[in-house]
Structure formats: structure tokens, C-alpha cells
Design an enzyme around this catalytic site. Sequence first.
Site, PDB file in Angstrom:
ATOM      1  N   HIS A  89       0.968  -1.195   0.058  1.00  0.00           N
ATOM      2  CA  HIS A  89       0.032  -0.079  -0.066  1.00  0.00           C
ATOM      3  C   HIS A  89       0.698   1.250  -0.091  1.00  0.00           C
ATOM      4  CE1 HIS A  89      -2.535   3.261   2.307  1.00  0.00           C
ATOM      5  NE2 HIS A  89      -3.093   3.007   1.151  1.00  0.00           N
ATOM      6  N   SER A  90       0.743   2.308  -0.954  1.00  0.00           N
ATOM      7  CA  SER A  90       1.308   3.598  -0.868  1.00  0.00           C
ATOM      8  C   SER A  90       2.635   3.297  -0.921  1.00  0.00           C
ATOM      9  CB  SER A  90       0.538   4.275   0.342  1.00  0.00           C
ATOM     10  OG  SER A  90       1.102   5.443   0.249  1.00  0.00           O
ATOM     11  N   GLN A  91       3.288   4.001   0.102  1.00  0.00           N
ATOM     12  CA  GLN A  91       4.845   3.960   0.097  1.00  0.00           C
ATOM     13  C   GLN A  91       5.450   2.656  -0.250  1.00  0.00           C
ATOM     14  OE1 GLN A  91       6.753   3.734   3.758  1.00  0.00           O
ATOM     15  NE2 GLN A  91       8.499   4.769   3.349  1.00  0.00           N
ATOM     16  N   GLY A 101       4.529   0.362  -2.116  1.00  0.00           N
ATOM     17  CA  GLY A 101       4.165  -0.262  -3.413  1.00  0.00           C
ATOM     18  C   GLY A 101       5.470  -0.721  -4.136  1.00  0.00           C
ATOM     19  N   HIS A 105      -7.481   7.210   0.014  1.00  0.00           N
ATOM     20  CA  HIS A 105      -6.394   6.534   0.211  1.00  0.00           C
ATOM     21  C   HIS A 105      -6.202   5.521   1.038  1.00  0.00           C
ATOM     22  CE1 HIS A 105      -2.212   5.706  -0.992  1.00  0.00           C
ATOM     23  NE2 HIS A 105      -1.707   6.244   0.398  1.00  0.00           N
TER      24      HIS A 105
END
Length: 384
Positions: free
Chosen positions: A220-222, A224, A360
Site C-alpha cells: 500500500h502506498s509507500q 508499492g 487513500h
Amino acid sequence: MIAKNMLLRGLTAASISVLACEIACAADKYPAVPTIDAAASFGYFYAGGHYVGESGKQVMQGAMYVEVMRPRKVTQPYPLVLIHGAAQTATNWLGTPDGRKGWAQHFLERGYVVYMVDQPARGRSAWHPNIDGAIRSFPASTLEKLFTAPEGAGLWPQAKKHTQWPGEGPAKGHMGDPIFDAFYATQVEFIGSNAETQKLVQDAGAALLDRIGPAILLTHSQSGPFGWLIADVRPDLVKGIVAIEPSGPPFQDIIITEGKARAFGPSDIKLTYDPPVAAPEEINVVQQEKPDGPDLFACWLQKEPARKLKNLARIPILIVVSEASYHAVYDHCTAKYLSQAGAKVDFIRLEQIGIKGNGHMMMLEKNNLDIARVLSNWSAKAVK
């Protein structure tokens, strides 16, 4: 029995009633506590890490905390490894800030063994001053604008569509609301350098897979880029990657910050390209003349013939983006870049399959389990 004992101590029935009301009213001020009742067993260990420092003063750097939950009946061939994003920890997956079931419980109910990590130098994984890089944190107002109440700030066009953060009333998604406060209490400091973080997690993630065997990575997010990077060094042990709004787009930051980023495309540190590259400047890129649609970013892609990310070629990948997140502007660029580089990528915009209003932090929002079902259904079909 408690009421009887109170009466024996001289408390009247009326005073007992008032006391009971006070206890109940106090409890109502706080969100419910999520429970995980689908786990038959729980354990933890640390993956990776090495000693650093002068003789007699060594400490272990880079070890990653891992907790594992096993369902009553394992029905899936590969476990899931859940990797959180910036400022987060494994608590992202355990439940929601308003006390509902989290993704860990859902995946356990689907028969997955679930591993959840705290990134190296984060949470329960030690950060060492003067060894690990400088740390930073997010103020509450930043998370209001980006995650919990972006519809008010309107920093990107899709933000006004955000409806799924839990809570009621004018304070929903803001400081002082008990659900926001419960969420913000989970936020922790994190290393400011993306390159340093990516290397730490790549090493620890590889060590984790060496220990547990083949697995599906959910990022998730960072985190990825961690999926691409762990798969790059352990392609035979990564059986699938589910990337929830992965850090992007390739080569450039937009919205939150502006400027060049992710020099190797989907990551800040080196990936294995074919033909190989010794430096990121060897990757020849060009920006689209116009974006794929309104309110979208014009992607940077490779000039043809494109180099291939050969270690990702056989791994099924799913990228998911929500309707109202800042990632809605650009996550298609990550999907296009990986596809051009030879990866097998499925790209889902949640609103296009009827799941609307998410931001998000979708794993914590009101319809979080609708999204979890999309992920587990894809995994069951795509991962062999």
C-alpha cells in the site's frame, strides 16, 4: 451480582443506575475495539537484520518485525504478506479506527495464512540513531487533507467524491473526532529517505520469503515499490503482487510534492532491466503528449523499444486505485509503465466496478470489506 454487592454496601438502586449510565456514556466516547476471532494461532518473529558498529558496541540494523496469524483451516496455497505504507504499521490491517473488521480478519476467513510486518526502523522494528536515516512524521492536518477529509481541502479534482471515511457530523475526519483521533494515534515516525527505506525492506522482505517460502505480497502506498523490489530479487518466491495505490507515478512526484522521483521508474533504487542499465539515465523516457483522460496526469513511459523488467514478467500483478484518492490522478501511469516493461498487470479503478467514494486509506473506510473481497477474488483467479 455486582448490583447486589453495591446495594449491600449502601448504594441505592438509583445511584447504581446513575453509575451504570456514567460508565456506558464514557464508553460511548471511544470507538469500539476491533477483534480478530478467525485466527486459530498467532505468533511473531523478526526477519533479516545484521550487526553493525564497532566491536563491543554492535547493534542489529534492518531486522523487520513480522506477526503471523493462521486460520482454523488453511485453504489457500500461498500466504499473504501485508506491507504497510508511510507512517503506518501493521495495525492498518487488524481493524478499523471505528472498531470494525479489518482486512486481516477477512483474509483469515478466506483461508489465508496472513503475515503482517512493521517495516525496518519503524514501529516494533528498531530504528537506531546515527545508523538509520533521519526520521519524520505527518502532522494531523496533513492527514486530514490527504486521507480522512480530502473533500474539504480539494487539492486534486477527484477529492470532492470522497464519502467513505467513517464517522458522523461536522468533525468527521478531523482532529477531535474520536474516529480520526483513534486513527491518528496509530501514526509513527518513519525514515525520510525513500531509497534507504526501499533497500531496508527489500533485504528484509527477501529474508522473510527465504524463511516462509512462496507468498503473495500486498502493498500500500509507500510500500508499492517494495513489491517490485522484493520480486526482483526473489522472483520464484513471489507468486503475486497486489498493489494498493502504489507510490508513483514513475519518474515524477505530483500533488503532494513536485519534482523528479523514482529514478528507476517504479522505484528509487535499482531494478533489473533487460537490456541492463548501469545508471537510471540510461532509461530513455518520454512524456505523453496528452493524458489518457480529463483530470489525469500525462504519463512518463519508455521510448520504444522498451527495456523489460524481466524478473516481474511471470508474476501476476493487480494495481487498485480508489475514486477519490490523489492516486486517482496517476496510478494508471504505474500500470502502463509496468505493462510496457513486460509485466502482467491488471488495473482496477474501484468506481468502475461499483465501489465509490473511497480515499487513500481504503482498508479503514466504511466499505473496506467490499474492497477486500475484490482482492481475494482476484488472487484466487490470477495466482497459480
